[in-house]
Design an enzyme around this catalytic site. Structure first.
Site, PDB file in Angstrom:
ATOM      1  CE  LYS A 277      -5.210  -7.032 -12.261  1.00 20.81           C
ATOM      2  NZ  LYS A 277      -6.175  -7.977 -11.670  1.00 20.81           N
ATOM      3  NE  ARG A 351     -11.473 -14.755 -18.256  1.00 17.36           N
ATOM      4  CZ  ARG A 351     -12.231 -14.916 -17.168  1.00 17.36           C
ATOM      5  NH1 ARG A 351     -13.513 -15.217 -17.287  1.00 17.36           N
ATOM      6  NH2 ARG A 351     -11.716 -14.809 -15.963  1.00 17.36           N
TER       7      ARG A 351
HETATM    8  N1  BES Z   1      -4.029 -11.693 -13.762  1.00 13.86           N
HETATM    9  C1  BES Z   1      -5.285 -11.689 -13.129  1.00 13.86           C
HETATM   10  C2  BES Z   1      -5.471 -12.856 -12.180  1.00 13.86           C
HETATM   11  C3  BES Z   1      -4.716 -12.783 -10.892  1.00 13.86           C
HETATM   12  C4  BES Z   1      -5.170 -12.006  -9.857  1.00 13.86           C
HETATM   13  C5  BES Z   1      -3.601 -13.560 -10.717  1.00 13.86           C
HETATM   14  C6  BES Z   1      -4.480 -11.990  -8.666  1.00 13.86           C
HETATM   15  C7  BES Z   1      -2.924 -13.548  -9.523  1.00 13.86           C
HETATM   16  C8  BES Z   1      -3.366 -12.760  -8.490  1.00 13.86           C
HETATM   17  C9  BES Z   1      -6.394 -11.762 -14.173  1.00 13.86           C
HETATM   18  O1  BES Z   1      -6.136 -11.150 -15.383  1.00 13.86           O
HETATM   19  C10 BES Z   1      -7.572 -11.075 -13.577  1.00 13.86           C
HETATM   20  O2  BES Z   1      -7.500  -9.897 -13.378  1.00 13.86           O
HETATM   21  N2  BES Z   1      -8.613 -11.827 -13.307  1.00 13.86           N
HETATM   22  C11 BES Z   1      -9.779 -11.310 -12.726  1.00 13.86           C
HETATM   23  C12 BES Z   1     -10.953 -11.906 -13.436  1.00 13.86           C
HETATM   24  C13 BES Z   1     -12.265 -11.243 -13.113  1.00 13.86           C
HETATM   25  C14 BES Z   1     -12.301  -9.835 -13.683  1.00 13.86           C
HETATM   26  C15 BES Z   1     -13.378 -12.069 -13.687  1.00 13.86           C
HETATM   27  C16 BES Z   1      -9.781 -11.699 -11.256  1.00 13.86           C
HETATM   28  O3  BES Z   1      -9.332 -12.788 -10.926  1.00 13.86           O
HETATM   29  O4  BES Z   1     -10.203 -10.873 -10.443  1.00 13.86           O
HETATM   30 MN    MN Z   2      -6.642  -9.082 -15.350  1.00 12.80          MN
END
Ligand code: BES
Ligand code: MN
Ligand code: ZN
Length: 493
Positions: A277, A351
């Protein structure tokens, strides 16, 4: 420690507390309690309305000291807004705002008459529960890591009396829910170097040890390997903090009754892994275990309430780190169900741990499975921070959860899980891909999970937007504990 709740039939002029809360509407009409204070004090409230010091606007307040004829040293006059629009949300807001106004005051005992106000469609028990929970929510302080200062950050307010007559049961319920909410909030707020998978497991174990009828089992990496949880273990393999699969059980209904299963995403820190990230705001990913905290908090409340049902709470506690040993984009993982998964983004890790936890949940032969997860940023884009995303193929279960959200003011909004979306998860190298492209990200995440819940009554709550308040001082909210507890309580009547 939660606030000590009680109910009172005293009038606000006679109550023996540090502060009495009464309300005034923005059309300058006084609530019955405010009128009583006004009369006993020789018109103190009316004078301040006439001078414009009290407006009655929702969120506003005036703190009056040493009123003649009033036993309490302080009276807080809370603005109630438009009397035609006064509803449960306004009661909650006025209660929270009143406590916020007293945040730095020396008040230790408080009484509120806001629960006397008519709320359309809600009875006294409901008003007491909402007001008590709103107050305890506002009175919660995170203090665990402020070691350099003395105890001055601790809350001074200890007790709250609410105007009511038949509310003893409602207040006992509120206390149990408040304990669950606090349990969830504290885990959420703790830093990720403290709240790692082992810490969550230890908290679950400690709760079981201190409560009759609760058992806790923690599966270690080797046990998960033996079960074939290749998806969960794939995420875990880049972290020095070993994963834990935590299983709490409560047998409130006795043997032979199918349990309700709650499953939580407990990513104790989500760096994104190799699909790392961006740095800005990454610290908020300590909250990525709030789904786990939510189901644990609901479990805590259900046990405190001694609900006559069987409950199993399964938490997948894992850290998602980049490392020489980390899983990669392109890896194909074999889940416990046998379904193979092509990893196209290591940041879609929630997931992957949940799919194995959902498969594992099925060995308890549950009547319902509900998971909670901070699963997608896309859900925050879709619904903002007011509603959790709800996905289920079961219309009845979805309706029950929506209703529980309305009743607890912890709302969820349903998104479709139509088969039309499933094709976005097609992979050329495995049974399914772990991401579904740029559209409908919350839904494709739900669709991914649905592949591991075939034949089950299952619902998914995406709490990415609701589980914490954004920003430097943003705290965990404890959502969806109120919704889940309401759902379980409703199943017992
Ligand atoms: N934990 C995150 C989701 C999230 C992001 C929660 C921001 C709260 C605030 C999750 O693991 C994630 O990174 N999801 C990705 C999925 C994508 C790679 C398909 C996302 O939401 O960007
Ligand atoms: Mn994630
Ligand atoms: Zn995550």
């Amino acid at each position: 420690m939660t606030l000590k709740f009680s109910q009172t039939t005293a009038t606000p002029d006679a109550a023996d507390v540090d502060c009495a809360i009464v309300g005034v509407f923005e059309d300058r009409s006084l609530s019955a309690a405010a009128a009583r204070v006004d009369e006993a004090s020789g018109g103190a409230i009316r004078r301040l309305i006439d001078s414009g010091d009290i407006t009655g606007k929702i969120g506003s307040h005036a703190l009056l000291h040493a009123l003649p004829g009033i036993k309490a040293a302080r009276v807080l006059v809370a603005g109630l807004g438009d009397p035609r629009k006064f509803d449960g949300a306004a009661l909650r807001r006025a209660t929270r705002d009143a406590l916020a106004a007293l945040r730095n005051s020396p008040v230790t005992s408080l009484a509120s008459w806001l629960t006397e106000l008519e709320v359309p469609g809600r009875d006294e028990a409901w008003k007491l529960r909402i007001a008590a929970l709103a107050a305890d929510h506002q009175n919660y302080r995170y203090t665990a890591t402020f070691k350099s200062k003395d105890g001055t950050r601790a809350a001074t307010l200890k007790s709250l009396a609410l105007a009511g007559r038949d509310g003893a049961h409602a207040l006992a319920e509120a206390e149990a829910i408040a304990l669950g909410v606090r349990f969830a909030r504290e885990l959420g707020n703790l830093p990720p170097n403290i709240c790692n998978p082992a810490h969550i497991a230890a908290q679950a174990q400690a709760f079981a040890d201190s409560h009759d009828g609760v058992t806790c089992e923690v599966l270690e990496r080797e046990a998960m390997q033996a079960l074939g949880m290749g998806a969960l273990l794939g995420v875990a393999q880049g972290s020095a903090n070993a994963p834990k699969l935590i299983v709490l059980r409560w047998n409130g209904a006795g043997n032979g009754i199918k349990p309700y299963a709650l499953v939580g995403k407990g990513i104790t820190f989500d760096t994104g892994g190799i699909s790392i990230k961006p740095g800005a705001g990454m610290e908020e990913m300590k909250f990525d275990m709030c789904g786990a905290a939510g189901v644990l908090g609901a479990f805590v409340a259900a046990v405190e309430l001694k609900l006559p049902l069987n409950l199993v709470c399964i938490v997948a506690a894992v850290e998602n780190m980049p490392d020489g040993n980390a899983y990669r984009p392109g890896d194909v993982l074999t889940s416990m169900s046998g379904t193979t998964i092509e990893v196209l983004n290591t940041d879609a890790e929630g997931r992957l741990i949940l799919c194995d936890a959902l498969t594992y949940a099925q060995r308890f032969d549950p009547q319902v499975i509900i998971d909670a997860a901070t699963l997608t940023g896309a859900c925050v884009v879709a619904l903002g921070k007011h509603a959790s995303g709800l996905m289920s193929a079961d219309d009845e279960l979805a309706a029950q959860l929506v209703a529980a959200g309305e009743a607890s003011l912890d709302r969820a909004w349903r998104l479709p899980l139509w088969d039309d979306y499933q094709s976005q998860l097609e992979s050329g190298f495995a049974d399914v891909a772990n991401i579904g492209g740029k559209y409908a990200g919350a839904i494709t995440a739900g669709c991914f999970l649905s592949r591991f819940t075939n034949g089950q009554r299952w619902a998914h709550l995406d709490v990415a937007g609701t589980a914490w308040d954004e920003g430097r001082k943003g705290l965990a909210t404890g959502r969806p504990v109120p919704l889940l507890v309401q759902y379980l309580v409703d199943r017992c009547t």
